[in-house]
Design a protein around this motif. Sequence first.
Motif, mmCIF file in Angstrom:
data_model
loop_
_atom_site.group_PDB
_atom_site.id
_atom_site.type_symbol
_atom_site.label_atom_id
_atom_site.label_comp_id
_atom_site.label_asym_id
_atom_site.label_seq_id
_atom_site.Cartn_x
_atom_site.Cartn_y
_atom_site.Cartn_z
ATOM 1 N N ASN A 1 0.876 -1.251 0.107
ATOM 2 C CA ASN A 1 0.093 -0.109 0.107
ATOM 3 C C ASN A 1 0.941 1.207 -0.009
ATOM 4 O O ASN A 1 0.485 2.443 0.932
ATOM 5 C CB ASN A 1 -1.015 0.030 1.277
ATOM 6 N N GLY A 2 1.792 1.487 -0.971
ATOM 7 C CA GLY A 2 2.646 2.395 -0.933
ATOM 8 C C GLY A 2 4.068 2.523 0.112
ATOM 9 O O GLY A 2 4.409 3.604 0.099
ATOM 10 N N TRP A 3 3.837 1.589 0.932
ATOM 11 C CA TRP A 3 4.919 1.694 2.042
ATOM 12 C C TRP A 3 6.009 0.596 1.526
ATOM 13 O O TRP A 3 5.438 -0.484 1.184
ATOM 14 C CB TRP A 3 4.512 1.496 3.509
ATOM 15 N N HIS A 4 7.300 0.953 1.960
ATOM 16 C CA HIS A 4 8.364 0.170 1.934
ATOM 17 C C HIS A 4 8.834 -0.572 3.065
ATOM 18 O O HIS A 4 9.188 0.137 4.166
ATOM 19 C CB HIS A 4 9.625 0.640 1.179
ATOM 20 N N TYR A 5 8.762 -1.745 3.165
ATOM 21 C CA TYR A 5 9.202 -2.633 4.665
ATOM 22 C C TYR A 5 10.522 -3.013 4.330
ATOM 23 O O TYR A 5 10.502 -4.135 3.388
ATOM 24 C CB TYR A 5 8.180 -3.329 4.937
ATOM 25 N N LEU A 6 11.438 -3.014 4.875
ATOM 26 C CA LEU A 6 12.895 -3.557 4.569
ATOM 27 C C LEU A 6 13.127 -4.377 5.818
ATOM 28 O O LEU A 6 12.914 -4.090 6.803
ATOM 29 C CB LEU A 6 13.947 -2.410 4.504
ATOM 30 N N THR A 7 13.752 -5.546 5.512
ATOM 31 C CA THR A 7 14.437 -6.289 6.487
ATOM 32 C C THR A 7 15.877 -6.539 6.103
ATOM 33 O O THR A 7 16.278 -6.826 5.010
ATOM 34 C CB THR A 7 13.809 -7.904 6.734
ATOM 35 N N VAL A 8 16.887 -5.974 6.942
ATOM 36 C CA VAL A 8 18.188 -5.951 6.987
ATOM 37 C C VAL A 8 18.859 -6.412 8.101
ATOM 38 O O VAL A 8 18.474 -6.470 9.103
ATOM 39 C CB VAL A 8 18.661 -4.421 6.771
ATOM 40 N N HIS B 1 20.008 -1.124 2.663
ATOM 41 C CA HIS B 1 19.013 0.008 2.650
ATOM 42 C C HIS B 1 19.458 0.820 1.356
ATOM 43 O O HIS B 1 18.329 1.050 0.662
ATOM 44 C CB HIS B 1 19.449 0.895 3.900
ATOM 45 N N GLY B 2 20.626 1.018 1.128
ATOM 46 C CA GLY B 2 20.775 2.076 -0.075
ATOM 47 C C GLY B 2 20.416 1.389 -1.402
ATOM 48 O O GLY B 2 19.984 1.652 -2.297
ATOM 49 N N TYR B 3 20.780 0.125 -1.368
ATOM 50 C CA TYR B 3 20.730 -0.702 -2.553
ATOM 51 C C TYR B 3 19.073 -1.014 -2.835
ATOM 52 O O TYR B 3 18.702 -0.682 -4.186
ATOM 53 C CB TYR B 3 21.393 -2.065 -2.710
ATOM 54 N N LEU B 4 18.485 -1.289 -1.966
ATOM 55 C CA LEU B 4 16.977 -1.475 -2.001
ATOM 56 C C LEU B 4 16.022 -0.327 -2.160
ATOM 57 O O LEU B 4 14.765 -0.309 -2.548
ATOM 58 C CB LEU B 4 16.351 -2.363 -0.783
#
Length: 108
Positions: A20-27, A38-41
Amino acid sequence: MTLTDTQSKIVAKATKKDVNGWHYLTVQGDPYEIGFQHGYLLTDEFRDAVRVYTHMTLELYGMDYSFFVNQVVKIHKDKIPEEYLEEMQGMADGFTANGFETSIDDVN
């Protein structure tokens, strides 16, 4: 751009999920690796932010975006803890590896 073997292993430990327009990262990893992931994604989002700020600062203040980058570096960079600098360098390297050449000063 093609990632090195080391960069590929770093990125392989991360995920990005868009909901829904939000980016969820798992790092995961050390500060540099977390920043690189973070930067790459999020390269496209950072590229767009720089584009907006470049035009906005010129239109609103009549000054180039680089002026503000340089001022932030002068005022704050020496106060940032080493761990965060490593993460920020990772972010800059991640953006660059994904096609948007960036320095740590741009992330600052």
